[in-house]
Design an enzyme around this catalytic site. Structure first.
Site, mmCIF file in Angstrom:
data_model
loop_
_atom_site.group_PDB
_atom_site.id
_atom_site.type_symbol
_atom_site.label_atom_id
_atom_site.label_comp_id
_atom_site.label_asym_id
_atom_site.label_seq_id
_atom_site.Cartn_x
_atom_site.Cartn_y
_atom_site.Cartn_z
ATOM 1 N N PHE A 95 0.825 -1.331 -0.150
ATOM 2 C CA PHE A 95 -0.003 0.032 -0.183
ATOM 3 C C PHE A 95 0.873 1.085 0.056
ATOM 4 O O PHE A 95 0.469 2.257 -0.348
ATOM 5 C CB PHE A 95 -1.010 0.172 1.254
ATOM 6 N N GLU B 121 -4.816 -3.812 -1.847
ATOM 7 C CA GLU B 121 -6.441 -3.649 -1.732
ATOM 8 C C GLU B 121 -6.927 -2.379 -0.955
ATOM 9 O O GLU B 121 -7.940 -1.972 -1.109
ATOM 10 C CB GLU B 121 -7.147 -4.783 -1.270
ATOM 11 N N SER C 148 5.443 -7.021 3.259
ATOM 12 C CA SER C 148 5.994 -7.256 4.677
ATOM 13 C C SER C 148 6.756 -8.729 4.637
ATOM 14 O O SER C 148 6.568 -9.431 3.842
ATOM 15 C CB SER C 148 4.888 -7.193 5.435
ATOM 16 N N CYS D 142 9.471 1.896 3.330
ATOM 17 C CA CYS D 142 10.423 0.734 3.759
ATOM 18 C C CYS D 142 11.879 1.457 3.958
ATOM 19 O O CYS D 142 12.554 0.446 4.454
ATOM 20 C CB CYS D 142 10.384 -0.275 2.370
HETATM 21 P P1 NAD Z 1 1.632 -6.711 2.832
HETATM 22 O O1 NAD Z 1 2.664 -7.671 3.172
HETATM 23 O O2 NAD Z 1 0.374 -6.691 3.912
HETATM 24 O O3 NAD Z 1 0.834 -6.623 1.647
HETATM 25 C C1 NAD Z 1 1.543 -6.552 0.438
HETATM 26 C C2 NAD Z 1 0.834 -7.331 -0.618
HETATM 27 O O4 NAD Z 1 0.615 -8.810 -0.302
HETATM 28 C C3 NAD Z 1 -0.544 -6.884 -0.980
HETATM 29 O O5 NAD Z 1 -0.677 -6.630 -2.417
HETATM 30 C C4 NAD Z 1 -1.499 -7.644 -0.305
HETATM 31 O O6 NAD Z 1 -2.880 -7.714 -0.594
HETATM 32 C C5 NAD Z 1 -0.744 -8.833 -0.400
HETATM 33 N N1 NAD Z 1 -0.966 -9.833 0.850
HETATM 34 C C6 NAD Z 1 -1.158 -9.675 2.029
HETATM 35 N N2 NAD Z 1 -1.225 -10.620 2.716
HETATM 36 C C7 NAD Z 1 -1.410 -12.057 1.797
HETATM 37 C C8 NAD Z 1 -1.526 -13.249 2.070
HETATM 38 N N3 NAD Z 1 -1.657 -13.724 3.290
HETATM 39 N N4 NAD Z 1 -0.883 -13.863 1.060
HETATM 40 C C9 NAD Z 1 -1.038 -13.351 -0.204
HETATM 41 N N5 NAD Z 1 -0.759 -12.162 -0.447
HETATM 42 C C10 NAD Z 1 -1.049 -11.273 0.549
HETATM 43 O O7 NAD Z 1 2.509 -4.933 3.156
HETATM 44 P P2 NAD Z 1 1.857 -3.802 3.235
HETATM 45 O O8 NAD Z 1 1.162 -3.622 4.456
HETATM 46 O O9 NAD Z 1 0.835 -3.670 1.971
HETATM 47 O O10 NAD Z 1 3.054 -2.892 2.880
HETATM 48 C C11 NAD Z 1 3.902 -2.478 3.828
HETATM 49 C C12 NAD Z 1 5.162 -3.199 3.831
HETATM 50 O O11 NAD Z 1 5.643 -3.501 2.627
HETATM 51 C C13 NAD Z 1 6.061 -2.791 5.092
HETATM 52 O O12 NAD Z 1 6.534 -4.193 5.685
HETATM 53 C C14 NAD Z 1 7.095 -2.350 4.427
HETATM 54 O O13 NAD Z 1 8.533 -2.454 4.912
HETATM 55 C C15 NAD Z 1 7.123 -3.279 3.212
HETATM 56 N N6 NAD Z 1 7.753 -2.656 1.870
HETATM 57 C C16 NAD Z 1 9.127 -3.015 1.557
HETATM 58 C C17 NAD Z 1 9.688 -2.461 0.342
HETATM 59 C C18 NAD Z 1 11.141 -2.878 0.071
HETATM 60 O O14 NAD Z 1 11.597 -2.409 -0.867
HETATM 61 N N7 NAD Z 1 11.887 -3.874 0.743
HETATM 62 C C19 NAD Z 1 8.944 -1.341 -0.166
HETATM 63 C C20 NAD Z 1 8.036 -0.938 0.146
HETATM 64 C C21 NAD Z 1 7.337 -1.769 1.340
#
Ligand code: NAD
Length: 495
Positions: free
Chosen positions: A148, A175, A225, A280
């Site tokens: 997000f 989403e 994450s 991030c």
């Molecule tokens: P998230 O892991 O909750 O979601 C990321 C994506 O995975 C979304 O599209 C979500 O719909 C999907 N998803 C969530 N749960 C899932 C599941 N159980 N099975 C399959 N798909 C699933 O992350 P978020 O809250 O949207 O974003 C924040 C996180 O992203 C933080 O941890 C941040 O550090 C990380 N991030 C990392 C970088 C990087 O470059 N390393 C960059 C941006 C964000």
């Protein structure tokens, strides 16, 4: 209320049976309903992308890059519209949304040079009358699953290079803030991208699992994450796909006693509280070395109390709201935990209301001093406007802390010592390193990626690593028939 569906084969589809609410975090009001794709809807998108691959991969790299050039001019002209869509669903301040778009656009600009990037190599006379060359060819249908916190930029780390190299793409955005990518899809179509090359499937685990396991998906790029990144990596690799899965972070900035203190404080303010800490590459730990701690905390506290927080559509604000009510509660919970764990809460931003936006998901910046490495607020990613100061006696202790941490996304040091800076850049076990730079995010023509549990897979995103990820190499060895050659039963060697 807006219905956000899917974008498949150049068209918006009908709504799915399952949906989720989308909110404006500054007001707390629901603004839209996003479809959550079923297995069949996701499979349909894959079939469409597979069909489109045949003709798209036959388009010359130069003509593919011309479409991206056209898209770039459209995006530049309509940047404000995209930034407004980001602010409305994510909450980040408008100027920060513009910054995100610029950083994404840089990858489009990089991908515009794809004819140069796809040049192979050629060796004349690898054997007598034999030449050899290698090429890079597209994989097929590839998928991107994105978080997000950068609804425009993170997808742009992926799709410009994926489609420039001749693949077709399925994006599964977050989403929580899916609208930005719809604008991108419409503008790509307007730029001349054929239908089916760029598709959006909104959804949750149900659609993601199809993308991870379907035989017609060749590669998966994920950003989010760490627990989900690990799941994505292990599941998709098990199904024989290329995977790059970028995870969470806990980024440290070391302030050495010889640092430009005001420069370091300003760097920490922007890097810790910009985008409400939902980056991030946010700095969430300041490591004060030697006797600099008191002065550092005093200056940080003064500035943290002056942060301007409000609806991101208003100008000259420092921070907007957090993305959801649940995330706000989680971040506040971490601040409660830090107090219980014995850290000193120097600035408490837990309670913060914005006039006229009483239902918005706001909090103000929080500053902890005397944080230690055994505390959960040090070990875990909070992903909110919470800065922890850890005091250490010397550089070696600071560097060891960073190296021992499970995450290794980004880090930085503020110092005037060239030898310490050089030692830090060389020794530190982190993927992206800054010296007197707060957030060392590499430009599009370098690669972006962390180490340790911040990235699963062997390829970082964008730059030449991105081109490598989205292509497969082919080595061709050629001899034009001459006079009859005798059969060779031994392993051929070049004579
Ligand atoms: P998230 O892991 O909750 O979601 C990321 C994506 O995975 C979304 O599209 C979500 O719909 C999907 N998803 C969530 N749960 C899932 C599941 N159980 N099975 C399959 N798909 C699933 O992350 P978020 O809250 O949207 O974003 C924040 C996180 O992203 C933080 O941890 C941040 O550090 C990380 N991030 C990392 C970088 C990087 O470059 N390393 C960059 C941006 C964000």
């Amino acid at each position: 209320m807006d219905q956000l569906t899917h974008f498949i084969n150049g068209e918006f589809t009908a709504a799915s049976a399952r949906t989720a609410p989308v909110y404006n975090p500054a007001t707390g009001q629901q603004t839209a309903e996003v479809s959550l794709a079923s297995v069949a809807e996701t499979e349909n998108a894959i079939a469409v992308a597979k069909e489109a691959f045949t003709s798209w991969s036959a388009v010359t790299p130069l003509n593919r890059s011309r479409i991206l050039f056209k898209f770039k001019t459209i995006l530049e002209a309509r940047r404000d519209e995209l930034a407004a869509a980001i602010t409305k669903e994510h909450g980040k301040v408008y100027e920060d949304a513009c910054g995100e778009i610029t950083r994404g656009l840089e990858v489009v600009e990089f991908a515009c040079g794809i004819p140069q990037l796809l040049k192979g190599d050629f060796t004349e006379q690898v054997g007598r009358d034999i030449d050899a060359y290698s090429t890079s060819q597209p994989l097929g249908v590839v998928a991107g699953i994105t978080p997000f916190n950068f609804p425009a930029m993170v997808p742009m780390w992926m799709w410009p290079i994926a489609i420039a190299t001749g693949n077709t793409f399925i994006l599964k955005p977050s989403e929580k803030d899916p609208s930005a990518t719809f604008l991108v899809a419409e503008w790509l179509k307007e730029a001349g991208l054929p239908d089916g090359v760029f598709n959006i499937v909104n959804g949750d685990k149900e659609s993601v699992d199809v993308l991870l396991t379907h035989t017609d998906i060749e590669a998966v790029s994920f950003v989010g994450s760490t627990p989900i990144a690990e799941y994505i990596y292990s599941t998709a690799s098990k199904h024989c796909k290329r995977v790059q899965a970028l995870g969470g972070a806990k980024n440290h900035l070391i302030v050495m006693p010889d640092a430009d203190l005001d420069g370091a404080v300003n760097a920490l303010m922007g890097a810790a509280y910009g985008s409400a800490g939902e980056r991030c590459m946010a700095i969430s730990v300041a490591v004060a070395v030697g006797d600099i701690g008191d002065a550092l905390v005093e200056k940080l506290a003064e500035k943290t109390r002056q942060l301007k927080v409000g609806n991101g559509v208003n100008h000259r604000l420092d921070m907007g709201p957090l993305v959801t009510k649940e995330h706000l509660a989680k971040v506040k919970g971490y601040v409660d935990l830090g107090v219980e764990e014995g850290a000193t809460l120097v600035v408490d931003g837990r309670e913060h209301t914005v006039e006229g936006h009483e239902d918005g998901y706001f909090m103000n910046g929080c500053l902890f001093d005397n944080v230690s490495t055994d505390m959960r607020i040090y070990q875990e990613e909070i992903f909110g406007p919470v800065l922890c100061v850890v005091r250490v006696p010397d550089y070696a202790t600071a560097a060891k802390m960073i190296n021992d941490h499970e995450y290794g996304n980004g880090t930085s040091i503020y110092t005037r010592s060239g030898s310490i800076a050089r030692k830090f850049a060389h020794d530190i076990q982190v993927g992206m390193v800054g010296v007197n730079v707060p957030i060392p995010v590499p430009m599009a023509f370098h690669a972006f990626g962390g180490w340790k549990r911040s990235l699963f897979g062997s390829n970082h995103v964008h730059g030449e690593e991105g081109v490598r990820f989205y292509t497969k190499r082919k080595a061709v060895t050629i001899r034009w028939p001459g006079d009859g050659l005798a059969a060779e039963f031994n392993m051929p060697t070049m004579k």
